[in-house]
Design a protein around this motif. Structure first.
Motif, PDB file in Angstrom:
ATOM      1  N   HIS A  26       0.737  -1.327   0.653  1.00  0.00           N
ATOM      2  CA  HIS A  26       0.210  -0.102  -0.427  1.00  0.00           C
ATOM      3  C   HIS A  26       0.657   1.430   0.125  1.00  0.00           C
ATOM      4  N   TYR A  27       0.323   1.884  -0.193  1.00  0.00           N
ATOM      5  CA  TYR A  27       0.872   3.344  -0.390  1.00  0.00           C
ATOM      6  C   TYR A  27       0.469   4.763   0.952  1.00  0.00           C
ATOM      7  N   ASN A  28       0.515   3.809   2.439  1.00  0.00           N
ATOM      8  CA  ASN A  28       0.360   4.901   2.969  1.00  0.00           C
ATOM      9  C   ASN A  28       1.017   4.025   4.378  1.00  0.00           C
ATOM     10  N   GLU A  29       1.090   5.641   5.365  1.00  0.00           N
ATOM     11  CA  GLU A  29       2.724   6.261   5.601  1.00  0.00           C
ATOM     12  C   GLU A  29       2.331   4.143   7.068  1.00  0.00           C
ATOM     13  N   PHE A  30       3.306   3.723   7.312  1.00  0.00           N
ATOM     14  CA  PHE A  30       3.339   2.535   8.379  1.00  0.00           C
ATOM     15  C   PHE A  30       4.615   2.353   9.281  1.00  0.00           C
ATOM     16  N   THR A  31       4.517   3.988   9.853  1.00  0.00           N
ATOM     17  CA  THR A  31       5.321   4.253  10.828  1.00  0.00           C
ATOM     18  C   THR A  31       3.922   3.664  12.390  1.00  0.00           C
ATOM     19  N   ILE A  32       4.948   3.014  13.390  1.00  0.00           N
ATOM     20  CA  ILE A  32       3.447   2.882  14.624  1.00  0.00           C
ATOM     21  C   ILE A  32       4.692   3.240  16.013  1.00  0.00           C
ATOM     22  N   PRO A  33       3.507   4.638  15.948  1.00  0.00           N
ATOM     23  CA  PRO A  33       3.632   5.498  17.174  1.00  0.00           C
ATOM     24  C   PRO A  33       4.409   5.007  18.723  1.00  0.00           C
ATOM     25  N   LEU A  34       5.534   5.427  19.865  1.00  0.00           N
ATOM     26  CA  LEU A  34       5.545   5.085  20.412  1.00  0.00           C
ATOM     27  C   LEU A  34       4.432   5.613  21.900  1.00  0.00           C
ATOM     28  N   SER A  35       4.420   4.467  22.379  1.00  0.00           N
ATOM     29  CA  SER A  35       3.065   5.010  23.907  1.00  0.00           C
ATOM     30  C   SER A  35       3.800   6.189  23.851  1.00  0.00           C
ATOM     31  N   ASN A  36       2.957   6.688  24.768  1.00  0.00           N
ATOM     32  CA  ASN A  36       2.630   8.064  25.395  1.00  0.00           C
ATOM     33  C   ASN A  36       3.842   8.030  26.942  1.00  0.00           C
ATOM     34  N   GLU A  37       4.032   7.205  27.557  1.00  0.00           N
ATOM     35  CA  GLU A  37       4.766   6.907  28.514  1.00  0.00           C
ATOM     36  C   GLU A  37       6.235   6.585  27.861  1.00  0.00           C
ATOM     37  N   GLU A  38       6.544   5.871  26.570  1.00  0.00           N
ATOM     38  CA  GLU A  38       8.005   5.734  26.071  1.00  0.00           C
ATOM     39  C   GLU A  38       8.302   7.230  25.264  1.00  0.00           C
ATOM     40  N   ILE A  39       7.224   7.920  25.137  1.00  0.00           N
ATOM     41  CA  ILE A  39       7.951   9.565  24.677  1.00  0.00           C
ATOM     42  C   ILE A  39       8.400  10.139  25.657  1.00  0.00           C
ATOM     43  N   THR A  40       7.428  10.293  26.767  1.00  0.00           N
ATOM     44  CA  THR A  40       7.909  10.688  27.966  1.00  0.00           C
ATOM     45  C   THR A  40       9.104  10.438  28.373  1.00  0.00           C
ATOM     46  N   LYS A  41      10.094   8.904  28.396  1.00  0.00           N
ATOM     47  CA  LYS A  41      11.235   8.690  28.738  1.00  0.00           C
ATOM     48  C   LYS A  41      11.632   9.757  27.553  1.00  0.00           C
ATOM     49  N   GLN A  42      11.436   9.644  25.781  1.00  0.00           N
ATOM     50  CA  GLN A  42      12.685   9.733  25.377  1.00  0.00           C
ATOM     51  C   GLN A  42      12.364  11.823  25.624  1.00  0.00           C
ATOM     52  N   GLY A  43      11.883  12.066  25.857  1.00  0.00           N
ATOM     53  CA  GLY A  43      12.083  13.620  26.456  1.00  0.00           C
ATOM     54  C   GLY A  43      12.629  14.230  27.511  1.00  0.00           C
TER      55      GLY A  43
END
Length: 487
Positions: A26-43
């Protein structure tokens, strides 16, 4: 700093991708987002450096430690405010920018840098989901009218800034949809076009007027521009580089941007006559940049028999080269998601001939391996290596060689001066051409460049237009935004 030891405790995590066999269907975006908890850690990995070099890497001057801190604190709405203070379209840059900020990240000296681009994307997506991004029409109008030619990131940024200043802004786009190369030059699997549409809806609600299928200088007389109080030219660098190689006129030698544009138009039900398809063909992509990578991904989705990539430059090292030390943009091998989907990559190779049959159809390419001879004080010399000639089967050759500069039509008809590289001449920081009420920004002024530079130049040019029209401007500069946040 949200968590003093965050950069010691947590490793960098990025979005994952759907499996290759699944996503190439397909031609759609295929990324799988991180969870809010993981994004908080990344910040929390952001070290809040005394001197944040990520700012020097970002032409927009994004307030990176500040929005990272807000994400760590769970203050997503404040993070969105900080992000939009310097960047009109973080949903574009969060998907498409090569992230020079990350290459300048101080943490990157000893570990993987902070995942700034992904954090930026998650902030703006959360903001849209929560309804925090709303139209902000000006309270009053100045009575001044402005024409913006081109609806790529530079034109859109200039339009929003000037509209916020109270001017009446009309954006002219020669294609049938707004967005410039964001619309048809970027494959849908890298950025779905609904991402553009939702932002355009905001801009329209703020009062910006968009007119499509208007090609200034062709079906729209340049004399009509004189009816506006000011004009901003943001038409991009769209003259495509070709190859002066025997047989380049063969049926099957195609400009990459034509190939990509056709596919996106067909995907959205637009009529395309004689679409170029890679299906069951031996495809060779000439050019190793982002556009070449996009051609690889699109060819695999077409069902190409084989996909090969040629690059005339040497293969970059797997890690940062000593010739480009931190915090500079590194000489380093880049492997995109499209490369992971299947391609044979070749470096230090030059195309000598496009071979065609009696009917003029492309059947093969002849190449030779090369090396670069470096002589101090002289331009690098390309040396062919004897005995390395090779013939490659090829039904479709895609030229992804970049752009040489802007089209000259408008400049010629309006009498606008150009520089030695054929760009529309305007001093950086002023953006004013030799015609006082005509300004220019983005790739049309600076040549082929990054999306963050386009947005930055659009914003800065808008401020200069506002000063020209009103004698002063309340539109913010980068330094003023830094001072505001410090308070």
């Amino acid at each position: 700093m949200g968590k003093v030891t965050g950069f010691k405790e947590f490793e960098r995590q990025d979005e994952s991708n759907a499996p290759v066999p699944e996503r190439i269907k397909h031609y759609n975006e295929f990324t799988i987002p991180l969870s809010n908890e993981e994004i908080t850690k990344q910040g929390s990995r952001c070290m809040d450096c005394g001197i944040p070099f990520c700012h020097s890497g970002c032409p927009l001057g994004n307030l990176i430690p500040d929005f990272n801190h807000m994400v760590h604190q769970g203050e997503w709405q404040k993070a969105s405010w900080l992000l939009h203070a310097t960047n009109n379209f973080p949903e574009f840059t969060g998907r498409l920018c090569p992230a020079p900020c990350e290459k300048s990240c101080v943490l990157g000296i000893i570990e993987e840098p902070v995942s700034i681009e992904n954090i930026e994307k998650q902030i703006v997506e959360r903001a849209f989901k929560e309804g925090w991004i709303k139209p902000q029409p000006p309270k009053t109008r100045t009575g001044k009218t402005i024409a913006i030619v081109g609806s790529g990131p530079a034109g859109l940024a200039a339009a929003q800034q000037l509209n916020r200043a109270g001017h009446t802004v009309t954006v002219f786009e020669r294609d049938d949809e707004v967005g410039g190369l964001l619309r048809y030059g970027i494959p849908n699997f890298k950025m779905e076009k609904g991402i553009i549409d939702r932002r355009i809806a905001i801009l329209e609600a703020e009062g910006i007027i968009f007119k499509t299928n208007v090609n200034v200088g062709e079906n729209y007389d340049v004399e009509e521009l004189k009816k506006f109080d000011a004009v901003v030219l943001c038409g991009g660098a769209t003259v495509r580089r070709g190859l002066p190689t025997p047989g380049a006129d063969a049926d099957g030698v195609v400009q990459a941007m034509d190939f990509l544009t056709q596919q996106t138009k067909v995907l959205f039900g637009k009529e395309v006559k004689d679409q170029v398809l890679a299906t069951d063909k031996h495809v060779i992509v000439i050019g190793g940049g982002d556009t070449g990578s996009d051609c690889v991904g699109t060819s695999n989705r077409h069902g190409a028999k084989s996909v090969v990539n040629f690059e005339i430059m040497p293969k970059p090292p797997g890690h940062r080269s000593p010739t480009t030390p931190w915090p500079f943009w590194p000489l380093q091998l880049k492997t995109s998601s499209s490369h992971e989907e299947g391609v044979e990559r070749n470096w230090l190779i030059n195309t000598k001939e496009f071979i065609k049959d009696e009917s003029g159809k492309l059947t093969a390419l002849k190449t030779v391996n090369v090396e670069w001879k470096m002589v101090p004080g002289e331009r690098p010399q390309l040396i062919e290596i004897a005995g390395t000639e090779k013939t490659w089967p090829c039904d479709l050759a895609l030229l992804a060689l970049g752009f040489t500069g802007p089209e000259s039509t408008i400049a010629d008809k309006l009498g606008i001066e150009k520089d030695a590289r054929s760009n529309y001449k305007a001093e950086y920081g002023k953006y004013q051409t030799n015609i006082p009420n005509i300004f220019t920004a983005g790739d049309m002024r600076r040549g082929q460049s990054l999306i963050v530079w386009a947005i930055s130049e659009g914003r800065e040019a808008a401020r200069q237009v506002d000063i020209y029209l009103m004698g002063k401007s309340d539109l913010p500069t980068k330094n003023e935004i830094d001072d505001l946040v410090a308070l």
